[in-house]
Design an enzyme around this catalytic site. Sequence first.
Site, PDB file in Angstrom:
ATOM      1  N   CYS A 133      46.270  44.419  45.235  1.00  0.00           N
ATOM      2  CA  CYS A 133      45.359  44.862  44.169  1.00  0.00           C
ATOM      3  C   CYS A 133      44.246  43.829  44.014  1.00  0.00           C
ATOM      4  O   CYS A 133      44.492  42.623  43.995  1.00  0.00           O
ATOM      5  CB  CYS A 133      46.109  45.062  42.850  1.00  0.00           C
ATOM      6  SG  CYS A 133      47.312  46.385  42.955  1.00  0.00           S
ATOM      7  N   GLU A 179      57.114  32.600  38.576  1.00  0.00           N
ATOM      8  CA  GLU A 179      56.775  32.401  37.163  1.00  0.00           C
ATOM      9  C   GLU A 179      57.259  33.546  36.289  1.00  0.00           C
ATOM     10  O   GLU A 179      57.412  34.679  36.735  1.00  0.00           O
ATOM     11  CB  GLU A 179      55.283  32.169  36.985  1.00  0.00           C
ATOM     12  CG  GLU A 179      54.385  33.313  37.379  1.00  0.00           C
ATOM     13  CD  GLU A 179      52.908  32.937  37.209  1.00  0.00           C
ATOM     14  OE1 GLU A 179      52.368  32.265  38.100  1.00  0.00           O
ATOM     15  OE2 GLU A 179      52.292  33.332  36.200  1.00  0.00           O
ATOM     16  N   CYS A 226      53.388  39.073  46.731  1.00  0.00           N
ATOM     17  CA  CYS A 226      53.293  40.530  46.682  1.00  0.00           C
ATOM     18  C   CYS A 226      52.427  40.982  47.846  1.00  0.00           C
ATOM     19  O   CYS A 226      51.522  40.274  48.255  1.00  0.00           O
ATOM     20  CB  CYS A 226      52.650  40.955  45.357  1.00  0.00           C
ATOM     21  SG  CYS A 226      52.499  42.744  45.153  1.00  0.00           S
ATOM     22  N   CYS A 248      48.678  37.204  35.752  1.00  0.00           N
ATOM     23  CA  CYS A 248      49.743  37.350  36.744  1.00  0.00           C
ATOM     24  C   CYS A 248      49.570  36.426  37.953  1.00  0.00           C
ATOM     25  O   CYS A 248      48.596  36.542  38.678  1.00  0.00           O
ATOM     26  CB  CYS A 248      49.624  38.776  37.298  1.00  0.00           C
ATOM     27  SG  CYS A 248      50.958  39.804  36.871  1.00  0.00           S
ATOM     28  N   CYS A 300      44.191  40.910  41.213  1.00  0.00           N
ATOM     29  CA  CYS A 300      45.456  40.271  40.874  1.00  0.00           C
ATOM     30  C   CYS A 300      45.686  38.996  41.689  1.00  0.00           C
ATOM     31  O   CYS A 300      45.532  38.994  42.914  1.00  0.00           O
ATOM     32  CB  CYS A 300      46.597  41.264  41.115  1.00  0.00           C
ATOM     33  SG  CYS A 300      48.214  40.574  40.763  1.00  0.00           S
ATOM     34  N   CYS A 332      58.747  38.643  30.522  1.00  0.00           N
ATOM     35  CA  CYS A 332      58.120  39.282  31.677  1.00  0.00           C
ATOM     36  C   CYS A 332      58.597  38.544  32.918  1.00  0.00           C
ATOM     37  O   CYS A 332      58.373  37.336  33.051  1.00  0.00           O
ATOM     38  CB  CYS A 332      56.600  39.183  31.530  1.00  0.00           C
ATOM     39  SG  CYS A 332      55.689  39.745  32.971  1.00  0.00           S
TER      40      CYS A 332
END
Length: 345
Positions: A117, A93, A113, A334, A120, A106
């Site tokens: 975190c 995205e 990932c 995100c 997130c 962005c």
Amino acid sequence: MEKRDIRSYPFEQLKGEMLLIGEKAFRAKQIYEWIHVKLAGSFEEMTNLSKQLRAKLAQEYEIYPVEMLEQQISQIDGTNKFLFRLRDDNVIESVLMRYQHGNSVCISSQVGCRMGCRFCASTLDGLQRNLTPSEMLGQIYEIQKLTGERVSNVVVMGTGEPLDNYENLLIFIRMLSDEHGLNISQRNITVSTCGIVPVMEKLAKEKLQITLALSLHGSTQEKRRELMPVANKYELSEVLKACDDYFEKTGRRMTFEYSLVHGVNDTDEDAKELISILGRRNCHVNLIPVNPIKERNFEKPSKKSAFNFKNKLEKSGINVTIRREMGSDIDGACGQLRRRYAQRE
Ligand code: SAH
């Protein structure tokens, strides 16, 4: 044999490729312009090349697709979110934000990932793979083509940890700011990292003019560790030293991102600690009221409490803004859009 993605070759390398396939080096200029300025998606579009050359190129190379699957448009501020499908069916995205000073995109740097975190959504399913320079550029090119609007700023703040995909990131930055391509000034490119110290040190030595943003999110080692597993690996003091080093070597002022999580890192004590570590630094602080994801029960602070926090920093002479919430009526946080798509399929 797998065809190579011609959009990943920097200009000089493309010249070498042309020599390899028995063409003159100047062809690289034409082809680079087709791909990176006119944003061609296929060789057929390259009408100033002979049919034979186009056929030859198509035999050796491909322009890997970054194809739009879905688009969400915010009714509040015109922010657009895009879901793109890649050649191997992975989905990523990107977001287009319209500001007074221009359009900012962005982009994602990885599929998923592995940084973990806590607040997130991008990291919940781990890392699938790195994105290639072509796939990072492709997000920007597609958005320009789809909207017909020029992009002036790029932030690498979508899904992924850009410094975990360092080689490709560097190629991407150099190509994006290449005068033969979109020629976006490095000063208009921001890379956000959770703080991978040795890679930050390497990046400082490249002497790029990009802005480096550090995701701080906690003002003590303990607080940071609660929210960011990467803090187990690198002490806060080391991370801050790497930031100072980046500023010293590049002359570029650091940005510190601080996601405000109600009751976790937004107390008066937290503000005090933050002032004590950033007060003497020439930097910018960006406060981001946390965007809650349903997988975790973090809450955002009230508007008043966020303002309070900001005022405290300001009074100590820190340059600080609260990030304007963009597209809060669409899947803003995100990695949320991609995740929702994956769960639907
Ligand atoms: N891996 C990079 C880029 C991540 S996204 C990094 O860690 O910096 C950009 C910023 O958004 C980071 O500061 C990240 O911590 C923050 N972020 C991610 N999810 C968020 C959420 N749900 N609410 C608020 N900030 C979030």
